[in-house]
Design a protein around this motif. Sequence first.
Motif, PDB file in Angstrom:
ATOM      1  N   UNK A 112       0.077   1.234  14.109  1.00  0.00           N
ATOM      2  CA  UNK A 112       0.927   0.312  13.338  1.00  0.00           C
ATOM      3  C   UNK A 112       1.532   1.016  12.132  1.00  0.00           C
ATOM      4  N   UNK A 113       0.739   1.860  11.470  1.00  0.00           N
ATOM      5  CA  UNK A 113       1.225   2.608  10.311  1.00  0.00           C
ATOM      6  C   UNK A 113       2.365   3.543  10.723  1.00  0.00           C
ATOM      7  N   UNK A 114       2.183   4.264  11.802  1.00  0.00           N
ATOM      8  CA  UNK A 114       3.223   5.186  12.274  1.00  0.00           C
ATOM      9  C   UNK A 114       4.505   4.422  12.638  1.00  0.00           C
ATOM     10  N   UNK A 115       4.342   3.275  13.284  1.00  0.00           N
ATOM     11  CA  UNK A 115       5.499   2.444  13.632  1.00  0.00           C
ATOM     12  C   UNK A 115       6.204   1.972  12.357  1.00  0.00           C
ATOM     13  N   UNK A 116       5.437   1.547  11.382  1.00  0.00           N
ATOM     14  CA  UNK A 116       5.986   1.106  10.097  1.00  0.00           C
ATOM     15  C   UNK A 116       6.776   2.236   9.437  1.00  0.00           C
ATOM     16  N   UNK A 117       6.214   3.441   9.417  1.00  0.00           N
ATOM     17  CA  UNK A 117       6.888   4.572   8.778  1.00  0.00           C
ATOM     18  C   UNK A 117       8.180   4.941   9.508  1.00  0.00           C
TER      19      UNK A 117
ATOM     20  N   UNK B 204      -3.136   8.723   0.956  1.00  0.00           N
ATOM     21  CA  UNK B 204      -2.360   8.706   2.200  1.00  0.00           C
ATOM     22  C   UNK B 204      -3.275   8.661   3.418  1.00  0.00           C
ATOM     23  N   UNK B 205      -2.944   7.833   4.397  1.00  0.00           N
ATOM     24  CA  UNK B 205      -3.818   7.698   5.568  1.00  0.00           C
ATOM     25  C   UNK B 205      -3.843   8.929   6.464  1.00  0.00           C
ATOM     26  N   UNK B 206      -2.841   9.783   6.389  1.00  0.00           N
ATOM     27  CA  UNK B 206      -2.797  10.933   7.283  1.00  0.00           C
ATOM     28  C   UNK B 206      -2.816  12.249   6.520  1.00  0.00           C
ATOM     29  N   UNK B 207      -3.404  12.270   5.361  1.00  0.00           N
ATOM     30  CA  UNK B 207      -3.482  13.514   4.597  1.00  0.00           C
ATOM     31  C   UNK B 207      -4.343  14.510   5.337  1.00  0.00           C
ATOM     32  N   UNK B 208      -3.904  15.744   5.345  1.00  0.00           N
ATOM     33  CA  UNK B 208      -4.681  16.800   5.992  1.00  0.00           C
ATOM     34  C   UNK B 208      -4.745  17.995   5.057  1.00  0.00           C
ATOM     35  N   UNK B 209      -5.459  19.015   5.450  1.00  0.00           N
ATOM     36  CA  UNK B 209      -5.536  20.218   4.636  1.00  0.00           C
ATOM     37  C   UNK B 209      -6.731  20.243   3.709  1.00  0.00           C
TER      38      UNK B 209
ATOM     39  N   UNK C  55       0.840  -1.197   0.000  1.00  0.00           N
ATOM     40  CA  UNK C  55       0.000   0.000   0.000  1.00  0.00           C
ATOM     41  C   UNK C  55       0.875   1.247   0.000  1.00  0.00           C
ATOM     42  N   UNK C  56       1.954   1.227   0.744  1.00  0.00           N
ATOM     43  CA  UNK C  56       2.869   2.367   0.774  1.00  0.00           C
ATOM     44  C   UNK C  56       3.477   2.577  -0.613  1.00  0.00           C
TER      45      UNK C  56
END
Length: 164
Positions: A148-153, A58-63, A49-50
């Motif tokens: 888990x995503x943050x840990x992976x990144x 993106x899972x954490x897109x903002x704005x 997925x990455x």
Amino acid sequence: MIPKKYIILTLLPAMIWIGTLIYLNQQNKKTVQVSDPTGDLHLDGMVLMDKYCFACHHPEMSGGHAGRTGPPMFKVREHYFREGISREDFVNPIIAYVQHPDQEKSKMPGAIRNFGLMPPLTIDQEELERIVNYIYEHDLSSEEWKDNWRQFKKQTEANADSSK
């Protein structure tokens, strides 16, 4: 009839050449080694997925919409997933859409209105199936998945920094 010995001797150089090419290709691949001490991350799906999805989803897109090129992946899952849906009924429509994006195939008319039609992607069928099965199996909006995503990144970035 040609004796087996001559056939083997004729094919041997070609087999050695092919084996060498395969070996060299494997050596040239850049892989990110990420540890998964708990075994809970299902890293294969997250890595794919990455690689293929998160540039746009993106899972954490903002704005807001202006800062995005596509809806976050957890929103895609929300539109396709419903309680009790079979794996097949979830996976097949997404694969069909990704392989040949078409407004008629989409379950997200708002996303098409906001971001446009997704461009067709060339993803290996097996990898695409692994991605969509991963999405089926994981609640991408859950805090557990986000952790888990943050840990992976973090691990991916640390490994990239250490390989420089």
